[in-house]
Design a protein around this motif. Structure first.
Motif, short mmCIF file in Angstrom:
data_model
loop_
_atom_site.label_atom_id
_atom_site.label_comp_id
_atom_site.label_asym_id
_atom_site.label_seq_id
_atom_site.Cartn_x
_atom_site.Cartn_y
_atom_site.Cartn_z
N TRP A 152 0.81 -1.22 0.00
CA TRP A 152 0.00 0.00 0.00
C TRP A 152 0.84 1.27 0.00
O TRP A 152 0.41 2.31 -0.49
N THR A 192 -7.61 -5.12 1.31
CA THR A 192 -8.91 -4.66 1.79
C THR A 192 -8.85 -3.14 1.97
O THR A 192 -7.86 -2.51 1.59
N GLU A 193 -9.88 -2.56 2.56
CA GLU A 193 -9.94 -1.10 2.75
C GLU A 193 -8.83 -0.58 3.66
O GLU A 193 -8.48 0.58 3.60
N SER A 194 -8.29 -1.41 4.51
CA SER A 194 -7.24 -1.00 5.44
C SER A 194 -5.92 -0.82 4.70
O SER A 194 -5.52 -1.67 3.90
N GLN A 203 -7.79 -6.93 6.52
CA GLN A 203 -8.87 -7.28 7.44
C GLN A 203 -9.20 -8.76 7.37
O GLN A 203 -10.04 -9.25 8.12
N THR A 249 -12.63 -7.00 -1.31
CA THR A 249 -11.20 -7.02 -1.61
C THR A 249 -10.97 -6.32 -2.95
O THR A 249 -11.82 -6.31 -3.81
N SER A 250 -9.77 -5.75 -3.09
CA SER A 250 -9.44 -5.05 -4.33
C SER A 250 -8.25 -5.67 -5.04
O SER A 250 -7.81 -5.18 -6.07
#
Length: 181
Positions: free
Chosen positions: A73, A112-114, A119, A148-149
Motif C-alpha cells: 500500500w 482490503t480497505e485497510s 482485514q 477485496t481489491s
C-alpha cells in the motif's frame, strides 16, 4: 534395505511442510545481494516485473521493516499499478536464476480497505520445487463479506543465514465476480 526405506520415508515426511519448500543446504549458492527473480503465471507470457525486495537478514545485519501488506500500500513507486489479473487456481512460477534459495515460503493477503493490515487472514500458500523453479497456486477467492481489491504476495527466500522477502501484487477482479476458468 530396511534402513534405506526408513531414510527415504523420513526424508519425504520432513520435506512436506505446508507453504515451505526447501532444497538441500549444500546445493545452493548464496548471492552477494538478493538476486532478481522472474515471476510468471500460466495464463500470460508476460512476466510480473513490478516487485520489491525487502531484506530481512543479510550478511549478519537484521532489518527492521514494515509488513509485506503495508509495503504494497505504501511503496514508491507503487506496487499497485499495472497489475496482472491472476485467476484463483492459476499456477505461478518463481525463477531465481543461478541463485536458487535453499528455502522458499509464500504467503498471500487480500487487499482490503485497510492501508495498514489486511482485514482478512493471511494465507499460507504451499510451494513446490519443479526443475529448479518454485511453483505455487493462486489461492481461491475470498468468501468473506469484506470487499477485496486485489492480492499481495510475499515470497520469502533463504540462502543459509541470508533472508529476504519479494513482494508483488495482483488485480482482484476475480475475487468479486463470477468467472469461468
Amino acid at each position: 534395505m530396511m534402513l534405506l526405506a526408513v531414510v527415504i520415508i523420513g526424508a519425504v515426511v520432513l520435506g512436506e511442510r505446508g507453504g515451505i519448500m526447501s532444497k538441500s543446504e549444500s546445493s545452493f549458492k548464496s548471492p552477494a545481494e538478493p538476486s532478481p527473480l522472474i515471476i510468471t503465471h500460466e495464463n500470460s507470457t508476460d512476466a510480473i516485473e513490478n516487485y520489491v525486495i525487502l531484506k530481512t537478514s543479510w550478511n549478519g545485519a537484521d532489518y527492521d521493516r514494515a509488513s509485506f501488506y503495508y509495503t504494497a500500500w505504501h511503496s514508491e513507486p507503487t506496487l499497485l499499478t499495472g497489475l496482472h489479473r491472476l485467476k484463483p487456481g492459476e499456477k505461478l512460477q518463481v525463477d531465481f536464476g543461478d541463485y536458487a534459495p535453499s528455502e522458499v515460503t509464500v504467503k498471500m493477503a487480500y487487499l482490503t480497505e485497510s492501508f495498514d493490515e489486511s482485514q482478512l487472514p493471511i494465507v499460507e500458500v504451499p510451494v513446490t520445487l519443479v526443475e529448479g523453479k518454485y511453483e505455487f497456486v493462486n489461492p481461491p477467492a475470498s468468501t468473506s463479506d469484506i470487499p477485496t481489491s486485489g492480492r499481495v504476495f510475499s515470497v520469502i527466500a533463504r540462502w543459509g543465514e541470508n533472508i529476504c522477502e519479494y513482494v508483488f501484487a495482483s488485480d482482484g477482479k476475480f475475487d468479486n465476480y463470477e468467472y469461468d476458468l
